[in-house]
Design a protein around this motif. Sequence first.
Motif, PDB file in Angstrom:
ATOM      1  N   VAL A  30       0.958  -1.406  -0.033  1.00  0.00           N
ATOM      2  CA  VAL A  30       0.028  -0.005  -0.174  1.00  0.00           C
ATOM      3  C   VAL A  30       0.809   1.160  -0.051  1.00  0.00           C
ATOM      4  O   VAL A  30       0.582   2.173  -0.988  1.00  0.00           O
ATOM      5  CB  VAL A  30      -1.008  -0.048   1.236  1.00  0.00           C
ATOM      6  CG1 VAL A  30      -1.584   1.371   1.259  1.00  0.00           C
ATOM      7  CG2 VAL A  30      -1.876  -1.236   1.202  1.00  0.00           C
ATOM      8  N   LYS A  31       1.734   1.200   0.910  1.00  0.00           N
ATOM      9  CA  LYS A  31       2.700   2.601   0.927  1.00  0.00           C
ATOM     10  C   LYS A  31       4.042   2.030   1.742  1.00  0.00           C
ATOM     11  O   LYS A  31       4.163   1.553   2.589  1.00  0.00           O
ATOM     12  CB  LYS A  31       2.041   3.651   1.920  1.00  0.00           C
ATOM     13  CG  LYS A  31       2.788   4.870   2.030  1.00  0.00           C
ATOM     14  CD  LYS A  31       2.040   5.905   2.782  1.00  0.00           C
ATOM     15  CE  LYS A  31       2.781   6.996   2.950  1.00  0.00           C
ATOM     16  NZ  LYS A  31       2.183   8.040   3.768  1.00  0.00           N
ATOM     17  N   GLY A  32       5.037   2.319   0.941  1.00  0.00           N
ATOM     18  CA  GLY A  32       6.397   2.077   1.526  1.00  0.00           C
ATOM     19  C   GLY A  32       6.978   3.301   2.375  1.00  0.00           C
ATOM     20  O   GLY A  32       6.325   4.130   2.672  1.00  0.00           O
ATOM     21  N   LEU A  33       8.305   3.181   2.670  1.00  0.00           N
ATOM     22  CA  LEU A  33       8.944   4.170   3.182  1.00  0.00           C
ATOM     23  C   LEU A  33       9.115   5.423   2.465  1.00  0.00           C
ATOM     24  O   LEU A  33       9.266   5.263   1.165  1.00  0.00           O
ATOM     25  CB  LEU A  33      10.432   3.852   3.476  1.00  0.00           C
ATOM     26  CG  LEU A  33      10.635   2.621   4.578  1.00  0.00           C
ATOM     27  CD1 LEU A  33      12.148   2.428   4.757  1.00  0.00           C
ATOM     28  CD2 LEU A  33      10.110   3.169   5.955  1.00  0.00           C
ATOM     29  N   GLU A  34       8.926   6.512   2.862  1.00  0.00           N
ATOM     30  CA  GLU A  34       9.022   7.789   2.291  1.00  0.00           C
ATOM     31  C   GLU A  34      10.045   8.769   3.215  1.00  0.00           C
ATOM     32  O   GLU A  34       9.583   9.063   4.164  1.00  0.00           O
ATOM     33  CB  GLU A  34       7.788   8.524   2.139  1.00  0.00           C
ATOM     34  CG  GLU A  34       7.041   7.616   1.021  1.00  0.00           C
ATOM     35  CD  GLU A  34       5.462   8.419   1.122  1.00  0.00           C
ATOM     36  OE1 GLU A  34       5.312   9.753   1.337  1.00  0.00           O
ATOM     37  OE2 GLU A  34       4.715   7.839   0.229  1.00  0.00           O
ATOM     38  N   PRO A  35      11.204   9.304   2.594  1.00  0.00           N
ATOM     39  CA  PRO A  35      11.660   8.972   1.437  1.00  0.00           C
ATOM     40  C   PRO A  35      12.198   7.410   1.431  1.00  0.00           C
ATOM     41  O   PRO A  35      12.498   6.935   2.580  1.00  0.00           O
ATOM     42  CB  PRO A  35      12.770   9.851   1.482  1.00  0.00           C
ATOM     43  CG  PRO A  35      13.033  10.331   2.786  1.00  0.00           C
ATOM     44  CD  PRO A  35      11.920  10.097   3.516  1.00  0.00           C
ATOM     45  N   LEU A  36      12.421   7.081   0.087  1.00  0.00           N
ATOM     46  CA  LEU A  36      13.056   5.568   0.059  1.00  0.00           C
ATOM     47  C   LEU A  36      14.421   5.562   0.434  1.00  0.00           C
ATOM     48  O   LEU A  36      15.148   6.261   0.454  1.00  0.00           O
ATOM     49  CB  LEU A  36      12.808   5.035  -1.529  1.00  0.00           C
ATOM     50  CG  LEU A  36      11.405   5.050  -2.081  1.00  0.00           C
ATOM     51  CD1 LEU A  36      11.453   4.758  -3.498  1.00  0.00           C
ATOM     52  CD2 LEU A  36      10.621   3.713  -1.174  1.00  0.00           C
ATOM     53  N   ILE A  37      14.900   4.193   0.895  1.00  0.00           N
ATOM     54  CA  ILE A  37      16.197   3.914   0.991  1.00  0.00           C
ATOM     55  C   ILE A  37      16.693   2.960   0.336  1.00  0.00           C
ATOM     56  O   ILE A  37      16.021   1.789   0.125  1.00  0.00           O
ATOM     57  CB  ILE A  37      16.360   3.309   2.638  1.00  0.00           C
ATOM     58  CG1 ILE A  37      15.896   4.370   3.603  1.00  0.00           C
ATOM     59  CG2 ILE A  37      17.824   2.827   2.862  1.00  0.00           C
ATOM     60  CD1 ILE A  37      15.821   3.879   4.963  1.00  0.00           C
ATOM     61  N   ARG A  47      20.337   8.818   5.526  1.00  0.00           N
ATOM     62  CA  ARG A  47      18.568   8.781   6.112  1.00  0.00           C
ATOM     63  C   ARG A  47      18.259   7.653   6.762  1.00  0.00           C
ATOM     64  O   ARG A  47      17.075   7.508   7.053  1.00  0.00           O
ATOM     65  CB  ARG A  47      17.971   9.123   5.095  1.00  0.00           C
ATOM     66  CG  ARG A  47      18.203  10.739   4.495  1.00  0.00           C
ATOM     67  CD  ARG A  47      17.062  10.983   3.375  1.00  0.00           C
ATOM     68  NE  ARG A  47      17.542  10.185   2.207  1.00  0.00           N
ATOM     69  CZ  ARG A  47      17.064  10.266   1.055  1.00  0.00           C
ATOM     70  NH1 ARG A  47      15.740  11.013   0.858  1.00  0.00           N
ATOM     71  NH2 ARG A  47      17.555   9.861  -0.071  1.00  0.00           N
ATOM     72  N   MET A  48      18.985   6.751   7.170  1.00  0.00           N
ATOM     73  CA  MET A  48      18.544   5.531   7.921  1.00  0.00           C
ATOM     74  C   MET A  48      18.630   5.776   9.470  1.00  0.00           C
ATOM     75  O   MET A  48      19.060   6.837   9.983  1.00  0.00           O
ATOM     76  CB  MET A  48      19.670   4.124   7.607  1.00  0.00           C
ATOM     77  CG  MET A  48      19.604   3.766   6.228  1.00  0.00           C
ATOM     78  SD  MET A  48      20.452   2.647   5.845  1.00  0.00           S
ATOM     79  CE  MET A  48      19.640   1.330   6.455  1.00  0.00           C
ATOM     80  N   GLY A  49      18.062   4.980  10.104  1.00  0.00           N
ATOM     81  CA  GLY A  49      17.916   5.113  11.632  1.00  0.00           C
ATOM     82  C   GLY A  49      17.006   6.474  11.950  1.00  0.00           C
ATOM     83  O   GLY A  49      16.205   6.602  11.348  1.00  0.00           O
ATOM     84  N   VAL A  50      17.679   6.949  13.027  1.00  0.00           N
ATOM     85  CA  VAL A  50      16.881   8.228  13.486  1.00  0.00           C
ATOM     86  C   VAL A  50      16.799   9.272  12.486  1.00  0.00           C
ATOM     87  O   VAL A  50      16.241  10.496  12.554  1.00  0.00           O
ATOM     88  CB  VAL A  50      17.246   8.659  14.923  1.00  0.00           C
ATOM     89  CG1 VAL A  50      17.001   7.652  16.020  1.00  0.00           C
ATOM     90  CG2 VAL A  50      18.753   9.020  15.019  1.00  0.00           C
ATOM     91  N   ASN A  51      17.600   9.017  11.356  1.00  0.00           N
ATOM     92  CA  ASN A  51      17.629  10.377  10.628  1.00  0.00           C
ATOM     93  C   ASN A  51      16.437  10.149   9.406  1.00  0.00           C
ATOM     94  O   ASN A  51      16.362  11.208   8.658  1.00  0.00           O
ATOM     95  CB  ASN A  51      18.941  10.289   9.669  1.00  0.00           C
ATOM     96  CG  ASN A  51      20.088  10.866  10.853  1.00  0.00           C
ATOM     97  OD1 ASN A  51      19.982  11.512  11.454  1.00  0.00           O
ATOM     98  ND2 ASN A  51      21.204   9.949  10.708  1.00  0.00           N
TER      99      ASN A  51
END
Length: 134
Positions: A30-37, A47-51
């Motif tokens: 339905v909806k993935g991560l935004e922004p994508l990794i 942008r991984m983790g708490v970023n």
Amino acid sequence: MQEIIGQICSEDASHLKPFIGNYAVTQPEVKGLEPLIFSENKKSHARMGVNHPQLAGMLCLVKHMNAYHADPKKVQEQLQNGEIRINTGAWPALAYPGDPPGIDFDIEDIQEGLLRGHLLKCICFYFFSFCYFV
């Protein structure tokens, strides 16, 4: 000895990294991560983790979830600068079920739902499936 143990753990988990983006959300179709990794992109890794806005909510300590839902950017900033310290004495939201993770956390009964989070289930399923076929 600790260095070797760290290397072994890193190598054991390295095959999971490309798939975390697929497993992190409860409904990837339905909806993935935004922004994508992207696993191959160095800027994406920053942008991984708490970023990452969604991953920060999953990594946020469950006792801070109400504050996170009230003002996600403020709590994400507090996680990044260390005002909210992530330590081994408290569970992250991803350890609890819900969409978003930890939404149904009950401070009076911290055992309810513990280790039943979607991401933990997916990683365990992937890990044990992978081990079965090796």
